[in-house]
Design an enzyme around this catalytic site. Structure first.
Site, PDB file in Angstrom:
ATOM      1  N   HIS A 140      35.718  54.264  61.522  1.00  0.00           N
ATOM      2  CA  HIS A 140      36.515  53.442  61.137  1.00  0.00           C
ATOM      3  C   HIS A 140      35.695  52.488  60.437  1.00  0.00           C
ATOM      4  O   HIS A 140      34.607  52.590  60.625  1.00  0.00           O
ATOM      5  CB  HIS A 140      37.429  52.502  62.068  1.00  0.00           C
ATOM      6  CG  HIS A 140      38.872  53.165  62.436  1.00  0.00           C
ATOM      7  ND1 HIS A 140      39.771  53.581  61.388  1.00  0.00           N
ATOM      8  CD2 HIS A 140      39.049  53.968  63.394  1.00  0.00           C
ATOM      9  CE1 HIS A 140      40.808  54.210  62.026  1.00  0.00           C
ATOM     10  NE2 HIS A 140      40.517  54.369  63.364  1.00  0.00           N
ATOM     11  N   ASP A 170      36.323  50.290  53.764  1.00  0.00           N
ATOM     12  CA  ASP A 170      37.548  50.815  53.489  1.00  0.00           C
ATOM     13  C   ASP A 170      37.997  50.616  52.199  1.00  0.00           C
ATOM     14  O   ASP A 170      38.415  51.466  51.360  1.00  0.00           O
ATOM     15  CB  ASP A 170      38.654  50.655  54.469  1.00  0.00           C
ATOM     16  CG  ASP A 170      38.569  51.112  55.864  1.00  0.00           C
ATOM     17  OD1 ASP A 170      37.670  51.980  56.022  1.00  0.00           O
ATOM     18  OD2 ASP A 170      39.479  50.892  56.705  1.00  0.00           O
TER      19      ASP A 170
END
Length: 393
Positions: A140, A170
């Protein structure tokens, strides 16, 4: 008036945040995007609160699905590959966010699809890229940032690494590089007639964000460390708490800005040392004490007339309510399927001749499945038979 990307048609297999944010941005600029939702691969964005008043659609999907059509397709179904090939007769850009090899195992990898669709632009967006020792590893945003060295100097000596409220790897790395990669491949295809595989790694992109500090390290070999550089707390460039528990940002780097800053806080004696004097730690404690003597509003009244690169740390509500947000259209009203309106973050890129126009809010999965299938030549009876066979489950 059409957006600047009118004519581009994109099949979007991505989920969560990075891929959907990229395809939403492309849709805002005029691209036609079809979301392919495979119910066997649940999307956390679709099931995570908060939800809109209908109680069914998550705010995330209403936002990230903006301007897109959506169909369900069970990618493990034997006829899924045939449907994708038919879609690629119209949609010649594909975005996917599975781990390396997953699409290939279903007969949907770039090597498979490009044989019959040589003009296909196929963008794969992953954490660690399509090759290398970590290609299959889960991750992540926090992990990608940790792996790049960025977090080794982002924080304080007292606390160590600090989290950032938005997903840097991201969105700023993954989503934006996917957009850049896709559009660059489009230009290349316009010149050559050939498509290609675009390999986007969120970690690669975050590593490139080391920028000046990384370039300096590669030449000098000196680790930056916490609060050790001009821009990470090692100078007056920082956030300071005020008397009312608010915070203010000081970006007074250039000499003219720094001089205004020092005079405003009553410390002209700091001017000769510029922003990183030898006794920086001692002076910074003194400056922190100075800022705690006045409220945020009192400091803003002092700094507002000055050219010193000093601004308040605003709450999200304050940020969206300020004149700048209205002047630059940070918020847009987007139409829901029932005709009601919902506020959403606006489009950051402005164009004079082909202004972006956000489409309708994203809807639940599979809303356009039957419509898309019929556009591919399947009649009502075939669609019903395929539905019963589990193609859309």
């Amino acid at each position: 008036m059409q957006g600047p990307l009118a004519g581009l048609k994109i099949l979007d297999f991505s989920a969560l945040l990075p891929g959907p944010y990229a395809s939403m941005t492309l849709a805002d600029m005029g691209a036609e995007v079809l979301r392919i939702v495979s119910p066997g691969y649940p999307d956390l964005a679709a099931i995570t609160p908060p939800f809109l008043p209908d109680g069914k659609t998550s705010v995330a999907i209403a936002y990230l699905g903006r301007g897109k059509r959506c169909m369900n397709l069970n990618l493990k179904h034997p006829q899924a590959v045939d449907v994708i090939h038919r879609l690629l007769g119209e949609y010649d850009i594909l975005l996917e966010q599975f781990r390396p090899g997953v699409m290939a195992n279903m007969g949907l990898g770039y090597e498979d699809l490009s044989k019959t669709h040589p003009n296909l632009i196929y963008c794969s967006l992953t954490g660690y890229g399509q090759n290398g020792a970590m290609r299959d590893r889960a991750g992540h945003d926090i992990n990608y940032l940790a792996r790049t060295g960025l977090m080794s100097y982002t924080g304080s000596k007292q606390t160590g690494p600090n989290l950032v409220g938005m997903q840097i790897a991201d969105v700023a790395s993954g989503s934006m590089n996917a957009i850049i990669g896709i559009l660059a491949a489009v230009i290349s295809r316009n010149n050559t007639g050939k498509g290609q595989h675009v390999d986007i790694s969120m970690t690669d992109g975050a590593a490139a964000f080391n920028a000046l500090i990384g370039a300096g390290f590669l030449v000098e070999g000196q680790e930056p460390g916490f609060e050790g550089t001009l821009l990470n707390g090692g100078s007056f460039y920082d956030f300071y708490e005020t008397a009312d528990g608010r915070h203010i940002s000081i970006g007074s780097l250039e000499p003219k800005f720094f001089q205004s800053f020092c005079q405003a806080i009553g410390r002209p004696d700091c001017i000769p040392g510029w922003v990183m004097p030898e006794n920086m730690d001692e002076l910074k404690v003194q400056v922190r004490d100075i800022f705690k003597q006045k409220t945020l509003d009192e400091w803003l009244e002092i700094f507002y007339p000055l050219d010193a690169c000093v601004e308040p740390v605003l709450s999200l509500g304050e940020a969206y309510d300020q004149p700048l947000a209205k002047d630059r259209q940070w918020i847009v009203e987007v139409e829901m399927p029932d005709g009601s309106k919902v506020p959403q973050p606006g489009v950051a890129i402005k164009f004079s001749a082909t202004p972006p126009k956000p489409g309708k809010a994203g809807s639940g999965s599979g809303v356009h499945t039957e419509e898309v299938m019929k556009s591919l030549g399947f009649d009502q009876a075939e669609v019903k038979r395929l539905a019963e066979s589990g193609l859309f489950d």
